[in-house]
Design a protein around this motif. Sequence first.
Motif, PDB file in Angstrom:
ATOM      1  N   GLU A  97     -26.897 -16.297  15.508  1.00  0.00           N
ATOM      2  CA  GLU A  97     -26.247 -16.390  14.203  1.00  0.00           C
ATOM      3  C   GLU A  97     -26.312 -15.013  13.567  1.00  0.00           C
ATOM      4  O   GLU A  97     -27.382 -14.552  13.145  1.00  0.00           O
ATOM      5  N   LYS A  98     -25.154 -14.343  13.526  1.00  0.00           N
ATOM      6  CA  LYS A  98     -25.094 -12.941  13.101  1.00  0.00           C
ATOM      7  C   LYS A  98     -24.830 -12.859  11.604  1.00  0.00           C
ATOM      8  O   LYS A  98     -23.746 -13.175  11.122  1.00  0.00           O
ATOM      9  N   ARG A  99     -25.854 -12.420  10.870  1.00  0.00           N
ATOM     10  CA  ARG A  99     -25.747 -12.269   9.423  1.00  0.00           C
ATOM     11  C   ARG A  99     -25.821 -10.819   8.978  1.00  0.00           C
ATOM     12  O   ARG A  99     -25.425 -10.489   7.864  1.00  0.00           O
ATOM     13  N   LEU A 100     -26.383  -9.950   9.829  1.00  0.00           N
ATOM     14  CA  LEU A 100     -26.531  -8.534   9.506  1.00  0.00           C
ATOM     15  C   LEU A 100     -25.332  -7.755  10.033  1.00  0.00           C
ATOM     16  O   LEU A 100     -24.865  -8.029  11.146  1.00  0.00           O
ATOM     17  N   PRO A 101     -24.838  -6.785   9.280  1.00  0.00           N
ATOM     18  CA  PRO A 101     -23.698  -6.003   9.767  1.00  0.00           C
ATOM     19  C   PRO A 101     -24.048  -5.203  11.012  1.00  0.00           C
ATOM     20  O   PRO A 101     -25.205  -4.817  11.217  1.00  0.00           O
ATOM     21  N   VAL A 102     -23.048  -4.962  11.842  1.00  0.00           N
ATOM     22  CA  VAL A 102     -23.232  -4.275  13.125  1.00  0.00           C
ATOM     23  C   VAL A 102     -23.186  -2.765  12.907  1.00  0.00           C
ATOM     24  O   VAL A 102     -22.450  -2.260  12.050  1.00  0.00           O
ATOM     25  N   ALA A 103     -23.973  -2.025  13.714  1.00  0.00           N
ATOM     26  CA  ALA A 103     -23.991  -0.550  13.671  1.00  0.00           C
ATOM     27  C   ALA A 103     -24.211  -0.053  12.256  1.00  0.00           C
ATOM     28  O   ALA A 103     -23.462   0.769  11.744  1.00  0.00           O
ATOM     29  N   SER A 104     -25.293  -0.558  11.626  1.00  0.00           N
ATOM     30  CA  SER A 104     -25.454  -0.293  10.193  1.00  0.00           C
ATOM     31  C   SER A 104     -26.783   0.335   9.805  1.00  0.00           C
ATOM     32  O   SER A 104     -27.100   0.436   8.625  1.00  0.00           O
ATOM     33  N   GLY A 105     -27.619   0.733  10.781  1.00  0.00           N
ATOM     34  CA  GLY A 105     -28.847   1.435  10.448  1.00  0.00           C
ATOM     35  C   GLY A 105     -30.013   0.545  10.079  1.00  0.00           C
ATOM     36  O   GLY A 105     -31.042   1.045   9.610  1.00  0.00           O
ATOM     37  N   ILE A 106     -29.887  -0.776  10.272  1.00  0.00           N
ATOM     38  CA  ILE A 106     -31.003  -1.677   9.969  1.00  0.00           C
ATOM     39  C   ILE A 106     -31.437  -2.455  11.219  1.00  0.00           C
ATOM     40  O   ILE A 106     -32.028  -3.519  11.120  1.00  0.00           O
ATOM     41  N   VAL A 182     -21.259   3.216  11.601  1.00  0.00           N
ATOM     42  CA  VAL A 182     -21.626   4.612  11.834  1.00  0.00           C
ATOM     43  C   VAL A 182     -22.237   4.712  13.231  1.00  0.00           C
ATOM     44  O   VAL A 182     -23.126   3.940  13.581  1.00  0.00           O
ATOM     45  N   ALA A 183     -21.774   5.682  14.016  1.00  0.00           N
ATOM     46  CA  ALA A 183     -22.278   5.874  15.375  1.00  0.00           C
ATOM     47  C   ALA A 183     -23.501   6.786  15.342  1.00  0.00           C
ATOM     48  O   ALA A 183     -23.402   7.945  14.932  1.00  0.00           O
ATOM     49  N   THR A 184     -24.648   6.271  15.754  1.00  0.00           N
ATOM     50  CA  THR A 184     -25.894   7.038  15.686  1.00  0.00           C
ATOM     51  C   THR A 184     -25.815   8.372  16.418  1.00  0.00           C
ATOM     52  O   THR A 184     -26.257   9.397  15.883  1.00  0.00           O
ATOM     53  N   ALA A 217     -40.861  11.796  -2.531  1.00  0.00           N
ATOM     54  CA  ALA A 217     -41.244  13.121  -2.047  1.00  0.00           C
ATOM     55  C   ALA A 217     -40.893  13.308  -0.575  1.00  0.00           C
ATOM     56  O   ALA A 217     -41.009  14.415  -0.046  1.00  0.00           O
ATOM     57  N   LEU A 218     -40.449  12.225   0.071  1.00  0.00           N
ATOM     58  CA  LEU A 218     -40.057  12.268   1.476  1.00  0.00           C
ATOM     59  C   LEU A 218     -38.532  12.170   1.563  1.00  0.00           C
ATOM     60  O   LEU A 218     -37.844  12.325   0.574  1.00  0.00           O
ATOM     61  N   ARG A 219     -37.988  11.890   2.738  1.00  0.00           N
ATOM     62  CA  ARG A 219     -36.528  11.886   2.868  1.00  0.00           C
ATOM     63  C   ARG A 219     -36.123  11.136   4.138  1.00  0.00           C
ATOM     64  O   ARG A 219     -36.965  10.749   4.950  1.00  0.00           O
ATOM     65  N   ASN A 220     -34.841  10.971   4.285  1.00  0.00           N
ATOM     66  CA  ASN A 220     -34.244  10.555   5.554  1.00  0.00           C
ATOM     67  C   ASN A 220     -33.430  11.746   6.041  1.00  0.00           C
ATOM     68  O   ASN A 220     -32.388  12.079   5.452  1.00  0.00           O
ATOM     69  N   ASP A 221     -33.888  12.388   7.103  1.00  0.00           N
ATOM     70  CA  ASP A 221     -33.212  13.593   7.596  1.00  0.00           C
ATOM     71  C   ASP A 221     -31.802  13.313   8.095  1.00  0.00           C
ATOM     72  O   ASP A 221     -31.014  14.254   8.290  1.00  0.00           O
ATOM     73  N   LEU A 222     -31.463  12.053   8.335  1.00  0.00           N
ATOM     74  CA  LEU A 222     -30.120  11.721   8.812  1.00  0.00           C
ATOM     75  C   LEU A 222     -29.150  11.416   7.672  1.00  0.00           C
ATOM     76  O   LEU A 222     -27.954  11.239   7.918  1.00  0.00           O
ATOM     77  N   GLU A 223     -29.663  11.368   6.449  1.00  0.00           N
ATOM     78  CA  GLU A 223     -28.789  11.042   5.319  1.00  0.00           C
ATOM     79  C   GLU A 223     -27.724  12.112   5.064  1.00  0.00           C
ATOM     80  O   GLU A 223     -26.534  11.779   4.907  1.00  0.00           O
ATOM     81  N   PRO A 224     -28.066  13.419   5.021  1.00  0.00           N
ATOM     82  CA  PRO A 224     -27.018  14.423   4.779  1.00  0.00           C
ATOM     83  C   PRO A 224     -25.890  14.405   5.809  1.00  0.00           C
ATOM     84  O   PRO A 224     -24.712  14.403   5.430  1.00  0.00           O
ATOM     85  N   GLY A 253     -32.213   4.360   8.481  1.00  0.00           N
ATOM     86  CA  GLY A 253     -31.806   4.726   9.834  1.00  0.00           C
ATOM     87  C   GLY A 253     -30.716   5.772   9.835  1.00  0.00           C
ATOM     88  O   GLY A 253     -30.749   6.745   9.076  1.00  0.00           O
ATOM     89  N   SER A 254     -29.701   5.556  10.665  1.00  0.00           N
ATOM     90  CA  SER A 254     -28.567   6.474  10.731  1.00  0.00           C
ATOM     91  C   SER A 254     -27.398   5.990   9.885  1.00  0.00           C
ATOM     92  O   SER A 254     -26.299   6.521   9.985  1.00  0.00           O
ATOM     93  N   GLY A 255     -27.634   4.966   9.041  1.00  0.00           N
ATOM     94  CA  GLY A 255     -26.603   4.487   8.137  1.00  0.00           C
ATOM     95  C   GLY A 255     -25.675   3.485   8.792  1.00  0.00           C
ATOM     96  O   GLY A 255     -25.786   3.169   9.972  1.00  0.00           O
TER      97      GLY A 255
END
Length: 289
Positions: A97-106, A182-184, A217-224, A253-255
């Motif tokens: 049962e697919k409730r989470l979006p595909v290729a979405s960083g989660i 988004v393609a990782t 004070a931290l970050r997601n390096d893949l966000e930019p 994740g990678s969004g």
Amino acid sequence: MPEAAGTLAENAPAKVNLHLHVTGRRPDGYHLLDSLVVFAGAADRVTAAPGEGLTLSIEGPEAGGLAAEPDNLVLRAARLLAEAAGRDLPGVALRLEKRLPVASGIGGGSADAAAALRVLDRFWDLRMEATRLEALALRLGADVPVCLASRPALMRGIGEVLAPAPALPGFGMVLANPRVAVATPAIFRARQGGFSPAATLPERWADAAGLAAGLSALRNDLEPPAVALCPPVAEVLAALRALPGALMARMSGSGATCFALFADAGAAERAAGQLPGGWWRWGGAVRHG
């Protein structure tokens, strides 16, 4: 809703990277990561019932995103576990049962694979050692080991080096995705600059506000690079930061899914309802174990 007799089920909760530092790169090209991972109440669900051979049906509001996929990770997990068991096993009809979006960083696909390993280990009464299941999980993908336990963890290496997370306070979370896949690999290729050090985290945070301040004070390096390749990510982040009660927001994740932290689950659930209706959105509690 109770399952039919002989049927077992496992939830596959969304994996959220509260921070994600890219700390290096191996000679084989895999990037090394440092991330504090938690799991949201939003989840897919994998069900196993008696059947002939090995089959998989996919349903649910996000099932369409998997229509073109030639070999779902749930089936790959089932075949791998059966091979590792080394004996004939009863047939099983799997349902996702697919409730989470595909290729979405989660980590939807990774969470599904991990849930398949857990439910089939019970369905086939294998009682496989945790270390063996973890090794199988890693063969399916770098995010699958952390999803196997689905509890807060520090994730390092390419995803296979796991340690307990600091003690987390209660807090709520909103997840939002603009329905843009988004393609990782493309995100990693677009990343510029050097590598980041691993984060230094406390043993615990006193409350949600303290957690948000520490994460800021931290970050997601893949966000930019994700924002550069997928501008709607910036729109989602702006919308999350504008929500009443939002303590901080970041991409996971990678969004392209982004999250915001709130003082409690109720505040998050109310805030999620204020986001654009065309987005995938969820608000509620975070799993603590």
